[in-house]
Write a protein that holds these residues in place. Structure first.
Motif, PDB file in Angstrom:
ATOM      1  N   ALA A  44       0.836  -1.204   0.000  1.00  0.00           N
ATOM      2  CA  ALA A  44       0.000   0.000   0.000  1.00  0.00           C
ATOM      3  C   ALA A  44       0.872   1.255   0.000  1.00  0.00           C
ATOM      4  N   HIS A  45       1.968   1.214   0.821  1.00  0.00           N
ATOM      5  CA  HIS A  45       2.880   2.350   0.857  1.00  0.00           C
ATOM      6  C   HIS A  45       3.541   2.551  -0.498  1.00  0.00           C
ATOM      7  N   LEU A  46       3.910   1.419  -1.136  1.00  0.00           N
ATOM      8  CA  LEU A  46       4.546   1.503  -2.450  1.00  0.00           C
ATOM      9  C   LEU A  46       3.578   2.057  -3.485  1.00  0.00           C
ATOM     10  N   GLU A  47       2.327   1.618  -3.419  1.00  0.00           N
ATOM     11  CA  GLU A  47       1.336   2.132  -4.362  1.00  0.00           C
ATOM     12  C   GLU A  47       1.142   3.639  -4.156  1.00  0.00           C
ATOM     13  N   ALA A  48       1.124   4.097  -2.890  1.00  0.00           N
ATOM     14  CA  ALA A  48       0.984   5.541  -2.630  1.00  0.00           C
ATOM     15  C   ALA A  48       2.195   6.303  -3.160  1.00  0.00           C
ATOM     16  N   ALA A  49       3.413   5.703  -2.964  1.00  0.00           N
ATOM     17  CA  ALA A  49       4.625   6.351  -3.471  1.00  0.00           C
ATOM     18  C   ALA A  49       4.602   6.409  -4.986  1.00  0.00           C
ATOM     19  N   GLU A  50       4.115   5.312  -5.605  1.00  0.00           N
ATOM     20  CA  GLU A  50       4.039   5.302  -7.070  1.00  0.00           C
ATOM     21  C   GLU A  50       3.066   6.358  -7.560  1.00  0.00           C
ATOM     22  N   ARG A  51       1.929   6.508  -6.886  1.00  0.00           N
ATOM     23  CA  ARG A  51       0.983   7.541  -7.285  1.00  0.00           C
ATOM     24  C   ARG A  51       1.601   8.932  -7.134  1.00  0.00           C
ATOM     25  N   GLU A  52       2.324   9.116  -6.014  1.00  0.00           N
ATOM     26  CA  GLU A  52       2.976  10.411  -5.794  1.00  0.00           C
ATOM     27  C   GLU A  52       4.043  10.662  -6.854  1.00  0.00           C
ATOM     28  N   HIS A  53       4.796   9.605  -7.203  1.00  0.00           N
ATOM     29  CA  HIS A  53       5.838   9.724  -8.223  1.00  0.00           C
ATOM     30  C   HIS A  53       5.229  10.075  -9.573  1.00  0.00           C
ATOM     31  N   SER A  54       4.103   9.434  -9.896  1.00  0.00           N
ATOM     32  CA  SER A  54       3.459   9.742 -11.174  1.00  0.00           C
ATOM     33  C   SER A  54       2.949  11.181 -11.194  1.00  0.00           C
ATOM     34  N   MET A  55       2.461  11.670 -10.040  1.00  0.00           N
ATOM     35  CA  MET A  55       1.998  13.047  -9.974  1.00  0.00           C
ATOM     36  C   MET A  55       3.162  14.004 -10.143  1.00  0.00           C
ATOM     37  N   LEU A  56       4.288  13.658  -9.524  1.00  0.00           N
ATOM     38  CA  LEU A  56       5.466  14.514  -9.649  1.00  0.00           C
ATOM     39  C   LEU A  56       5.956  14.530 -11.085  1.00  0.00           C
ATOM     40  N   GLN A  57       5.920  13.365 -11.733  1.00  0.00           N
ATOM     41  CA  GLN A  57       6.339  13.328 -13.131  1.00  0.00           C
ATOM     42  C   GLN A  57       5.440  14.200 -13.982  1.00  0.00           C
ATOM     43  N   LYS A  58       4.132  14.132 -13.726  1.00  0.00           N
ATOM     44  CA  LYS A  58       3.207  14.973 -14.485  1.00  0.00           C
ATOM     45  C   LYS A  58       3.499  16.459 -14.255  1.00  0.00           C
ATOM     46  N   GLU A  59       3.762  16.802 -12.968  1.00  0.00           N
ATOM     47  CA  GLU A  59       4.080  18.201 -12.670  1.00  0.00           C
ATOM     48  C   GLU A  59       5.370  18.621 -13.355  1.00  0.00           C
ATOM     49  N   GLN A  60       6.371  17.694 -13.371  1.00  0.00           N
ATOM     50  CA  GLN A  60       7.639  18.005 -14.024  1.00  0.00           C
ATOM     51  C   GLN A  60       7.430  18.220 -15.513  1.00  0.00           C
ATOM     52  N   GLU A  61       6.605  17.378 -16.126  1.00  0.00           N
ATOM     53  CA  GLU A  61       6.345  17.546 -17.551  1.00  0.00           C
ATOM     54  C   GLU A  61       5.633  18.866 -17.815  1.00  0.00           C
ATOM     55  N   MET A  62       4.675  19.191 -16.956  1.00  0.00           N
ATOM     56  CA  MET A  62       3.985  20.467 -17.132  1.00  0.00           C
ATOM     57  C   MET A  62       4.959  21.639 -16.966  1.00  0.00           C
ATOM     58  N   THR A  63       5.890  21.511 -16.003  1.00  0.00           N
ATOM     59  CA  THR A  63       6.883  22.579 -15.786  1.00  0.00           C
ATOM     60  C   THR A  63       7.763  22.731 -17.009  1.00  0.00           C
ATOM     61  N   LYS A  64       8.186  21.584 -17.582  1.00  0.00           N
ATOM     62  CA  LYS A  64       9.012  21.622 -18.789  1.00  0.00           C
ATOM     63  C   LYS A  64       8.258  22.273 -19.930  1.00  0.00           C
ATOM     64  N   GLU A  65       6.994  21.933 -20.054  1.00  0.00           N
ATOM     65  CA  GLU A  65       6.208  22.549 -21.123  1.00  0.00           C
ATOM     66  C   GLU A  65       6.114  24.059 -20.923  1.00  0.00           C
ATOM     67  N   LYS A  66       5.905  24.463 -19.655  1.00  0.00           N
ATOM     68  CA  LYS A  66       5.844  25.907 -19.380  1.00  0.00           C
ATOM     69  C   LYS A  66       7.171  26.578 -19.723  1.00  0.00           C
ATOM     70  N   GLU A  67       8.294  25.911 -19.359  1.00  0.00           N
ATOM     71  CA  GLU A  67       9.600  26.485 -19.664  1.00  0.00           C
ATOM     72  C   GLU A  67       9.789  26.615 -21.158  1.00  0.00           C
ATOM     73  N   VAL A  68       9.370  25.598 -21.906  1.00  0.00           N
ATOM     74  CA  VAL A  68       9.520  25.670 -23.366  1.00  0.00           C
ATOM     75  C   VAL A  68       8.696  26.822 -23.916  1.00  0.00           C
ATOM     76  N   ILE A  69       7.479  26.970 -23.377  1.00  0.00           N
ATOM     77  CA  ILE A  69       6.616  28.052 -23.860  1.00  0.00           C
ATOM     78  C   ILE A  69       7.240  29.412 -23.537  1.00  0.00           C
ATOM     79  N   MET A  70       7.775  29.530 -22.312  1.00  0.00           N
ATOM     80  CA  MET A  70       8.377  30.804 -21.911  1.00  0.00           C
ATOM     81  C   MET A  70       9.616  31.089 -22.741  1.00  0.00           C
ATOM     82  N   MET A  71      10.432  30.082 -23.018  1.00  0.00           N
ATOM     83  CA  MET A  71      11.620  30.286 -23.832  1.00  0.00           C
ATOM     84  C   MET A  71      11.221  30.675 -25.238  1.00  0.00           C
TER      85      MET A  71
END
Length: 342
Positions: free
Chosen positions: A301-328
């Motif tokens: 259960a802890h691993l599944e929660a960590a995986e969900r958190e990791h996937s959310m962080l990856q999504k946020e990172q991708e969104m941040t990268k997209e924002k950086e590309v747009i700003m650049m």
């Protein structure tokens, strides 16, 4: 032709040759006249009717057959009676004719005693008288023959009429045919029933034959077993020493088996103790297994929660990268507009 025609022959021809058979029948006529003088006996009192009644009472013949035989006997009895009466009458007439013939012969002999001339009137009259006499005799003979034939035909007609009257009527024939048909149907049903009974009996016999064959085989097998057992018994009785040795060997083997049994009992007790220890160890392992399973489930259960958190962080990172590309990109377009050399 009736019995009268069979028993009485008509006289034929003329002269003295006919008198011999007629005179021989005279005693029979006397006997018949005596029997008629005693009085006629009724046909129902005859031995034939009594015999038919006895056969019908014992069931050897049917009522229809008995009635038919009685009717035939009555017809024959009446025919015989009429034939006897005709015979008596004919015999009496023959006696009269014989007496008349003797008288005429005497007259002829008396006439022959007179002297005859070659051409006398008496001779011619005598010849004429003889001729007339012969013609008369021939006419009487023909008349007698015709009367005799007429009587025979009349008797035959009466017999045929009585026989026709004794024949069964169409209604009776239909009743008899219906009765015969019913009896044939009953016989057919009885035959069918008998065939079924025979078929069942044959099946029963076949089953019993099979059972007897099987029992015979078993009996033969048992006989063979008895013979073998008797042979073995004779062999055992013939060698009693071998039985003692065999008993000793069996006793030794029994002791060895008892020792083995004691050792096996000890081993069994050890195995039982070991089994108890193993069962206790199994129970403890089951407890540990359940504890480990709970820990694994918690960690999962802890691993599944960590995986969900990791996937959310990856999504946020991708969104941040997209924002950086747009700003650049925006910065690049802004710099291009500000630079005149481009």
């Amino acid at each position: 032709m009736s019995q009268a025609g069979e028993q009485t022959n008509p006289p034929s021809g003329g002269g003295e040759e006919e008198t011999t058979p007629l005179s021989a029948l005279a005693p029979d006529a006397a006997l018949q006249e005596e029997s008629l003088a005693l009085g006629p006996t009724h046909v129902s009192a005859s031995p034939a009717f009594q015999c038919l009644d006895q056969l019908f009472s014992t069931g050897k013949i049917s009522g229809t057959k008995a009635a038919k035989l009685k009717a035939s006997f009555s017809l024959l009895h009446d025919t015989l009676k009429s034939s006897q009466q005709s015979e008596i009458r004919l015999l009496q007439e023959a006696k009269q004719f014989r007496a008349e013939l003797e008288r005429q012969q005497r007259d002829l002999e008396t006439a022959e005693q007179f002297p005859e001339g070659p051409d006398t009137e008496v001779s011619r009259m005598r010849q004429q008288l003889l001729k007339f006499h012969n013609d008369l005799r021939q006419a009487e003979e023909r008349d007698y023959q015709m009367n005799y034939q007429l009587e025979c035909l009349t008797e035959e007609k009466l017999c045929l009429e009585k026989e026709y009257e004794s024949q069964p009527k169409p209604v009776e024939l239909e009743k008899r045919a219906k009765a015969l048909k019913d009896s044939s149907e009953e016989l057919r049903k009885e035959v069918s029933q008998r065939r079924q009974e025979i078929h069942s009996l044959l099946e029963d016999m076949e089953a019993r034959h099979k059972l007897m064959t099987r029992e015979q085989r078993e009996l033969d097998h048992k006989k063979d077993s008895i013979v073998n057992n008797q042979a073995e018994l004779a062999q055992l009785l013939s060698v009693p020493g071998q039985l003692g040795k065999e008993i000793e060997r069996i006793n030794r083997k029994k002791m060895e088996v008892e020792k083995s049994k004691a050792a096996l009992d000890e081993q069994l007790s050890e195995v039982a103790a070991l089994q108890k220890m193993t069962e206790a160890r199994c129970r403890s392992l089951e407890e540990e297994k359940r504890e480990v399973r709970r820990q694994v489930e918690g960690r999962r259960a802890h691993l599944e929660a960590a995986e969900r958190e990791h996937s959310m962080l990856q999504k946020e990172q991708e969104m941040t990268k997209e924002k950086e590309v747009i700003m650049m990109g925006q910065r690049y377009r802004t710099g291009c507009r500000q630079c005149p050399c481009i």
